[in-house]
Design an enzyme around this catalytic site. Structure first.
Site: not given
Length: 476
Positions: A59, A138, A140, A221, A228, A277, A347, A365, A367
């Protein structure tokens, strides 16, 4: 795909395995629009060849964002290439990932997240820009000892507690307070006993490995109580499946240990939030298409892909950052990449180029996503944005290798940012979604239903008084 993933090519092969392993239940796993793994279990005595081949009816009206009550029948179609024995079930249970189909036509259901991810994978090939898209998330998360929450019409509160929290440095414990805990932003990477979660994370990885997720590493982390786990990259659908298993293992191992895990992006005020990320690349004929002789060893294809991500980032936020809490993380000062720029070193940029000597390691990557994202939808949307960038040769401009948070205000004002709220993200998706419709990967019906679903979150959040408002305004 891990060599520990169970796969069955025929009903006879399936029956032989279930008999030899005394399997009592077949769990059919599927993902709802919000990204939550759902299941229904069928007793082995009732699971026949017809179910193996044609699936099981459910359903769909009870799944938010799917069918209305007057058209509720849906069919779960098992993918016998993605199965695992449930390590948490008291009765031996074999679980299988499913897609959703329309029962009358047999056509894949266009609002099923896994169907959308499968169509995104197919679109890579039909686009002519490659044959395989790889993703590596990645994710966390936080682990707490006690969580209490209340949202009544006259009372709103939450309380989170963790023995690792710096707020417990003066707490009297019956067994004594050892005093070993990370400070604010102090969790990256102290040894035990400051890091109290090593055994818990190792257990999570061991379980994930046993159910077919290719595992790599684990670590504490930045924030106290934050962790992580590392898993290897794979193709889009495979990685989305693995991320669902990642969350399943994290939640249940923590539960068995008497703790509680959350992927909420910003559960703690004044410290880092949890991101996800996502590393991405496109290949063709076994060759990496993101390797070249441009900035940081990238190709034009990779730069155009980044250009597409940056151009469509605000619309992507509706899928990559789909909770109201997401935007409590996406603020400057906590390593959250709010600025839409790219860099090999920085970063704080929303698109980073990780270092890698081999051409095979060239990737982008992204982020800004967080782990409340539905992985099937988030990965598919980012892929479609990147392919649109390649289609239209959208160059991302010059790389930003400066510290983006130390830029002069006039220079900083020239750099676009991600959305500041879920409402803004949904408005952005409403205004900009044509790139998602290519190849019929996403449909207008699905996007409109998703926006309606998430607007319910926005309205609940915006209309509920917040405790901080009482502190700020009660005596006004």
């Amino acid at each position: 795909m891990s060599d520990k993933t169970l796969r069955f090519k025929s009903f006879n092969e399936f029956k032989k395995f279930t008999d030899e392993n005394d399997i009592q239940f077949i769990g059919l796993e599927f993902t709802d629009p919000r990204g939550k793994l759902q299941h229904t279990d069928q007793h082995i005595n009732s699971f026949d060849k017809d179910m193996f081949e044609k699936g099981v009816m459910i359903d769909g009206s009870s799944i938010a964002g799917w069918k209305a009550i007057n058209e509720s029948d849906m069919c779960l179609i098992p993918d016998w290439g993605k199965c695992f024995v449930d390590p948490f079930a008291a009765q031996p249970t074999l679980k299988v990932f499913c897609t959703v189909a329309e029962p009358l036509s047999g056509e894949p259901y266009t609002r099923c997240p896994r169907v959308i991810a499968q169509k995104a994978e197919a679109y890579v090939k039909s686009s002519g820009h490659g044959d395989t898209a790889y993703f590596g998330p990645e994710a966390e998360f936080f682990v707490f000892d006690d969580v209490r929450m209340k949202a009544n019409m006259n009372e709103v509160s939450y309380r989170i507690d963790s023995t690792e929290g710096p707020y417990n440095s003066g707490t009297p414990y019956e067994e004594g307070n050892t005093g070993h805990r990370p400070g604010i932003k102090g969790g990256y990477f102290p040894e035990a006993p400051v890091d109290s979660g090593s055994d818990l994370r190792a257990e999570m990885l061991t379980v994930m490995d046993a159910i077919g997720v290719p595992v790599e590493k684990h670590h504490h982390e930045v924030a106290p109580s934050q962790h992580e786990l590392g898993i290897f990259f794979s193709t889009l659908v495979e990685t989305a499946d693995n991320l669902q298993l990642y969350k399943y293992a994290v939640h249940n191992v923590a539960h068995i240990y008497g703790k509680t895990a959350t992927f909420l992006p910003k559960p703690i005020f004044g410290d880092n939030g949890s991101g996800m990320h996502v590393h991405q690349s496109i290949w063709s004929g076994g060759k990496p298409l993101f390797a070249g002789d441009k900035y940081a060893g990238l190709s034009d294809t990779a730069l155009y892909y980044i250009g597409g991500i940056i151009k469509h980032a605000k619309a992507l936020n509706a899928f990559t950052n789909p909770s109201t809490n997401s935007y409590k993380r996406l603020v400057p000062g906590y390593e959250a990449p709010v600025l839409l720029a790219y860099s090999a070193r920085n970063r704080s940029a929303s698109c980073r180029i990780p270092y890698g000597e081999s051409p095979k390691a060239k990737r982008v990557e992204v982020r800004f996503p967080d782990p409340t994202a539905n992985p099937y939808l988030a990965f598919s949307a980012m892929l479609m944005a990147g392919l649109d960038g390649i289609d239209n040769k959208i160059h991302p401009g010059e790389a930003m290798d400066k510290d983006l948070y130390d830029l002069p205000k006039d220079e900083l004002a020239q750099i676009p940012t991600v959305c500041g709220s879920l409402r803004e993200a949904l408005d952005s998706l409403t205004a900009n979604h044509d790139f998602l419709l290519k190849g019929d990967v996403f449909t207008k019906d699905m996007i409109e239903a998703y926006i309606d679903l998430k607007m319910q979150d926005v309205l609940r959040y915006e209309t509920m008084p917040h405790p901080i408002e009482f502190l700020m305004y009660y005596s006004s």
